[in-house]
Write a protein that holds these residues in place. Structure first.
Motif, short mmCIF file in Angstrom:
data_model
loop_
_atom_site.label_atom_id
_atom_site.label_comp_id
_atom_site.label_asym_id
_atom_site.label_seq_id
_atom_site.Cartn_x
_atom_site.Cartn_y
_atom_site.Cartn_z
N GLY A 1 0.78 -1.42 -0.12
CA GLY A 1 0.01 -0.02 -0.19
C GLY A 1 0.67 1.38 -0.09
O GLY A 1 0.22 2.25 -0.18
N GLN A 2 2.03 1.02 0.20
CA GLN A 2 2.97 2.38 0.11
C GLN A 2 3.69 2.67 -1.19
O GLN A 2 4.41 1.38 -1.54
N GLU A 3 3.40 3.41 -1.92
CA GLU A 3 3.98 3.90 -3.20
C GLU A 3 5.29 4.51 -3.17
O GLU A 3 5.41 5.50 -2.51
N GLN A 4 6.14 4.19 -3.87
CA GLN A 4 7.60 4.80 -4.08
C GLN A 4 7.96 4.68 -5.29
O GLN A 4 7.88 3.83 -6.11
N ASP A 5 9.03 5.74 -5.81
CA ASP A 5 9.74 5.60 -7.19
C ASP A 5 11.07 5.35 -6.74
O ASP A 5 11.75 5.77 -5.80
N VAL A 6 11.63 4.28 -7.54
CA VAL A 6 13.05 3.76 -7.32
C VAL A 6 13.74 3.72 -8.67
O VAL A 6 12.95 3.67 -9.64
N TRP A 7 15.20 3.96 -8.63
CA TRP A 7 16.00 3.76 -9.65
C TRP A 7 16.47 2.38 -9.63
O TRP A 7 17.10 2.21 -8.77
N THR A 8 16.56 1.72 -10.75
CA THR A 8 17.22 0.29 -10.64
C THR A 8 17.96 -0.10 -11.88
O THR A 8 17.60 0.51 -13.04
#
Length: 421
Positions: free
Chosen positions: A107-114
């Motif tokens: 339920g917790q949204e986040q943006d990540v670089w991968t």
């Protein structure tokens, strides 16, 4: 070119030759320098997303090479060897540009670089140890692309109690209704669920399915008969005769019973069906006056012998009196009703006074007056000794009357009673 030089230097051929030689030398040196510059470049092979790019460079470090080639390097990119590594001949540089991914974790949204190739590698980068019970969308084998959206929900165990069984299931956060549908738990029209169907579940949730059913229960009950007295001039006063012994009736009571998991929770009477009507017990009470006794005078006669006198006396005073009027005594009499405080309306011998408000019944001490006896009570009439009471001891009786007002009017009094049978 020589003509031009001559135009500027007319008449001086040697000087012109000198200039031409200098220019030729400069050009030669330039060519040599250029050749040396080109031959001293390092050859670097750059692997970009599994594609090879070969470049010649005088850059001293990998970072300078990237700037020289105007390649946009992100801080999250994976470059090997590192940017500060010095370049030497025939060098291999691996460059893996990072991609931005939107991932929602429980339920917790986040943006990540991968720089991961697949979602499975991304979860490993994020130190997420997923299991087969977890919900991951799209599948872990999906390749990472720019602006990919990933949803991860970790599974937990909940306890389900249904149909007498307790089971544990792995699930992710969802509503109770969706959980039951996924586990193929079918609900009846009356069934209840705790917590409610719209509630969301978590690892602390215990789900209980309560099976509810309504059934009809038919109870057979007997209906006590009443006692009706009628005056009979053919019977001597104080005598009674049973004209009709009476007959109990029968009713069927239909109850709507609510069961939860097989246990009765409530019942409601919905219908009373009369199967058989009761018939009153009819008792004829004599009203004819008793024949007067006649006194006869006689001449004196010799006194009988003791044995003869005792025999004659026993017959006149014992036998005839007991047969005509029974045992007589004086008692203290009070009154009660079927609806008195603490009363059920049913006597100790099973007479239902609720259905027989006018029936003549007295409560007695059975050690003094046997239950079931017919007793004539002065000022009340002939009654049945059909009840007992905690306060009725010794020479006390309690007469049944239809209403509380009748009981107040009766009060407490001393009366003469006769036990008829």
């Amino acid at each position: 070119m020589e003509a031009n030089i001559r135009r500027f230097l007319p008449g001086n051929g040697s000087l012109m030759k000198l200039v031409i030689s200098v220019i030729s030398l400069i050009l030669f040196v330039g060519v040599v320098i250029y050749a040396v510059y080109e031959t001293t470049k390092a050859t670097v092979t750059v692997m970009v997303d599994e594609e090879e790019v070969t470049v010649q460079t005088h850059a001293s470090t990998v970072a300078e090479l990237m700037m020289e080639q105007e390649w946009d390097v992100n801080e999250y990119d994976h470059i090997e060897p590192s940017l500060d590594t010095e370049i030497d001949g025939n060098m291999l540089v691996t460059w893996q540009p990072a991609k931005q991914v939107a991932i929602t974790i429980d339920g917790q949204e986040q943006d990540v670089w991968t720089t991961a190739d697949t979602i499975e590698e991304l979860l490993h980068e994020l130190d997420i140890a997923y299991t087969d019970h977890d919900n991951i969308e799209p599948a872990v084998t999906t390749e990472i692309s720019e602006d990919l959206a990933v949803n991860y929900e970790s599974a937990f165990q909940v306890e389900l109690t249904s149909d007498g069984e307790q089971q544990e299931f792995w699930t992710t956060s969802t509503t109770v209704a969706d959980f039951l549908e996924r586990e193929n738990v079918t609900l009846g029209e009356l069934d209840r669920v705790e917590p409610a169907l719209e509630e969301r579940i978590d690892e602390a949730t215990d789900i209980r399915v309560i099976r509810v059913e309504k059934v009809t229960d038919v109870v057979e009950e007997t209906v006590a008969f009443g006692t009706v007295t009628k005056r009979d001039e053919d019977l001597e006063n104080g005598k009674e005769k049973v004209v009709n012994a009476g007959e109990e009736g029968q009713v069927n009571k239909h109850y709507e019973v609510v069961l939860e998991d097989g246990e009765e929770i409530s019942r409601e009477l919905v219908k009373t069906e009369t199967v058989k009507e009761s018939q009153d017990r009819v008792v004829a009470v004599g009203t004819r006056p008793a024949a007067p006794s006649v006194s006869r005078s006689a001449s004196p006669s010799p006194s009988p012998s003791p044995s003869t006198n005792n025999s004659s006396g026993g017959q006149s005073s014992g036998g005839s009196s007991e047969a005509s009027s029974g045992r007589t005594m004086t008692v203290t009499a009070t009154a009660y009703t079927a609806s008195c405080s603490g009363c059920s309306g049913v006597t100790a011998t099973g007479i239902n006074l609720n259905n027989n408000r006018n029936m003549k019944v007295i409560a007695v001490d059975p050690s003094v007056i046997p239950l079931g006896s017919r007793v004539h009570v002065e000022g009340y009439g002939t009654a049945v000794a059909g009840d007992t009471g905690g306060a009725i001891k010794g020479n006390k009786i309690d007469v049944h009357v239809p209403t509380k007002e009748d009981a107040r009017r009766w009060g407490r009094k001393s009366v003469k009673i006769t036990i008829l049978d």
